[in-house]
Scaffold this motif. Structure first.
Motif, PDB file in Angstrom:
ATOM      1  N   TRP A  48     128.668  50.123 -54.220  1.00 51.60           N
ATOM      2  CA  TRP A  48     128.733  49.025 -53.266  1.00 51.60           C
ATOM      3  C   TRP A  48     128.301  49.465 -51.865  1.00 51.60           C
ATOM      4  N   THR A  49     128.850  50.565 -51.387  1.00 51.12           N
ATOM      5  CA  THR A  49     128.667  50.926 -49.980  1.00 51.12           C
ATOM      6  C   THR A  49     127.265  51.433 -49.651  1.00 51.12           C
ATOM      7  N   SER A  50     126.541  51.942 -50.635  1.00 46.40           N
ATOM      8  CA  SER A  50     125.214  52.486 -50.346  1.00 46.40           C
ATOM      9  C   SER A  50     124.254  51.422 -49.840  1.00 46.40           C
ATOM     10  N   ALA A  51     124.518  50.178 -50.172  1.00 41.26           N
ATOM     11  CA  ALA A  51     123.664  49.088 -49.681  1.00 41.26           C
ATOM     12  C   ALA A  51     123.725  48.971 -48.170  1.00 41.26           C
ATOM     13  N   TRP A  52     124.784  49.447 -47.563  1.00 41.26           N
ATOM     14  CA  TRP A  52     124.963  49.317 -46.113  1.00 41.26           C
ATOM     15  C   TRP A  52     124.407  50.515 -45.344  1.00 41.26           C
ATOM     16  N   VAL A  53     123.924  51.521 -46.046  1.00 41.87           N
ATOM     17  CA  VAL A  53     123.378  52.721 -45.398  1.00 41.87           C
ATOM     18  C   VAL A  53     121.877  52.529 -45.189  1.00 41.87           C
ATOM     19  N   HIS A  54     121.387  52.875 -44.000  1.00 40.92           N
ATOM     20  CA  HIS A  54     119.959  52.745 -43.708  1.00 40.92           C
ATOM     21  C   HIS A  54     119.423  54.050 -43.133  1.00 40.92           C
ATOM     22  N   MET A  55     118.149  54.313 -43.455  1.00 44.28           N
ATOM     23  CA  MET A  55     117.567  55.607 -43.137  1.00 44.28           C
ATOM     24  C   MET A  55     117.200  55.760 -41.662  1.00 44.28           C
ATOM     25  N   ASN A  56     116.694  54.694 -41.065  1.00 45.31           N
ATOM     26  CA  ASN A  56     116.280  54.763 -39.670  1.00 45.31           C
ATOM     27  C   ASN A  56     116.307  53.360 -39.064  1.00 45.31           C
ATOM     28  N   THR A  57     115.961  53.263 -37.796  1.00 46.17           N
ATOM     29  CA  THR A  57     116.046  51.978 -37.091  1.00 46.17           C
ATOM     30  C   THR A  57     115.148  50.907 -37.698  1.00 46.17           C
ATOM     31  N   PRO A  58     113.872  51.194 -37.990  1.00 44.98           N
ATOM     32  CA  PRO A  58     113.044  50.149 -38.617  1.00 44.98           C
ATOM     33  C   PRO A  58     113.608  49.668 -39.949  1.00 44.98           C
ATOM     34  N   HIS A  59     114.173  50.591 -40.729  1.00 43.93           N
ATOM     35  CA  HIS A  59     114.780  50.221 -42.011  1.00 43.93           C
ATOM     36  C   HIS A  59     115.925  49.238 -41.780  1.00 43.93           C
ATOM     37  N   LEU A  60     116.787  49.542 -40.825  1.00 43.84           N
ATOM     38  CA  LEU A  60     117.927  48.675 -40.525  1.00 43.84           C
ATOM     39  C   LEU A  60     117.465  47.319 -39.996  1.00 43.84           C
ATOM     40  N   ILE A  61     116.551  47.329 -39.042  1.00 46.37           N
ATOM     41  CA  ILE A  61     116.102  46.075 -38.434  1.00 46.37           C
ATOM     42  C   ILE A  61     115.408  45.192 -39.464  1.00 46.37           C
ATOM     43  N   GLY A  62     114.561  45.790 -40.297  1.00 47.12           N
ATOM     44  CA  GLY A  62     113.856  45.023 -41.317  1.00 47.12           C
ATOM     45  C   GLY A  62     114.812  44.334 -42.273  1.00 47.12           C
ATOM     46  N   ASN A  63     115.816  45.077 -42.719  1.00 52.40           N
ATOM     47  CA  ASN A  63     116.773  44.482 -43.654  1.00 52.40           C
ATOM     48  C   ASN A  63     117.678  43.456 -42.979  1.00 52.40           C
ATOM     49  N   GLN A  64     118.032  43.689 -41.721  1.00 52.95           N
ATOM     50  CA  GLN A  64     118.848  42.710 -41.000  1.00 52.95           C
ATOM     51  C   GLN A  64     118.073  41.409 -40.776  1.00 52.95           C
ATOM     52  N   LEU A  65     116.800  41.518 -40.490  1.00 54.55           N
ATOM     53  CA  LEU A  65     115.977  40.319 -40.320  1.00 54.55           C
ATOM     54  C   LEU A  65     115.859  39.557 -41.639  1.00 54.55           C
ATOM     55  N   ALA A  66     115.635  40.298 -42.721  1.00 53.47           N
ATOM     56  CA  ALA A  66     115.535  39.656 -44.034  1.00 53.47           C
ATOM     57  C   ALA A  66     116.861  39.010 -44.421  1.00 53.47           C
ATOM     58  N   LEU A  67     117.955  39.682 -44.098  1.00 54.30           N
ATOM     59  CA  LEU A  67     119.280  39.106 -44.356  1.00 54.30           C
ATOM     60  C   LEU A  67     119.468  37.826 -43.544  1.00 54.30           C
TER      61      LEU A  67
END
Length: 205
Positions: A48-67
């Motif tokens: 469950w928790t691995s879905a919330w881990v992101h490798m770098n800032t672009p990875h996090l921002i991209g997934n947050q935008l898609a979310l």
């Protein structure tokens, strides 16, 4: 908005907030929350928790935008509680499926779950579970778009690829797994196990 619709939006909020909290957490905490192919049995919560881990800032921002896009879409079409249940069941299955590919040592990020959520919503629209004008058409287009994307990625043959733009590996197998489980669970829980009946009308003003 019904309680069923709010349940989907609540899950979206949990994903967004938890991803941000883990981004700010220390490396030790991130390591404990990351799914590893050779040790997840000793750390089953990482399904469950691995879905919330992101490798770098672009990875996090991209997934947050898609979310954010997925959340806005759900706000409009108002998915049922059964769809939320389907998405929750897909969550650990998507991550556990990474063990099918020996090339994957670890996998993190929301992308697999986002593909799953989009597919669950597409199934609900195609099966006419909600009253949305031309919902079957929109659901079919969404499903077709996901299928074309997966076919172009060929995640079954290329489970992990390098993304030089974001300086990270992309686990395409997670996209494939998420969409596949989303299709199956969406059909079973939102469709086959739910007796067919007309969707309630949605009043507009």
């Amino acid at each position: 908005m019904s309680g069923a619709s709010r349940s989907w939006l609540l899950v979206c909020a949990v994903h967004g907030v938890a991803s941000m909290l883990l981004w700010w957490a220390g490396a030790d905490m991130v390591g404990v929350m990351t799914w590893h192919a050779d040790g997840w049995q000793q750390q089953p919560w990482t399904l469950w928790t691995s879905a919330w881990v992101h490798m770098n800032t672009p990875h996090l921002i991209g997934n947050q935008l898609a979310l954010g896009v997925l959340t806005a879409f759900a706000w409009v079409i108002r998915p049922s509680g059964r769809c939320t249940l389907a998405w929750l069941l897909v969550w650990p299955l998507t991550q556990a499926s990474m063990a099918w590919w020996p090339q994957i040592g670890y996998a993190v990020g929301l992308a697999g779950l986002l593909h799953a959520g989009a597919m669950v919503l597409a199934v609900q629209l195609v099966l006419k579970r909600i009253a949305v004008r031309k919902g079957t058409r929109w659901g079919g287009l969404l499903m077709l778009g996901l299928i074309v994307k997966l076919a172009l990625e060929r995640g079954w043959s290329y489970p992990v690829v390098w993304d030089p733009g974001n300086n990270m590996s992309v686990v395409q197998a997670a996209h494939l797994s998420g969409a596949g489980w989303g299709l199956l669970m969406g059909w079973l829980i939102c469709g086959r196990l739910w007796p067919l009946r007309p969707a309630p009308s949605v009043a507009t003003g």
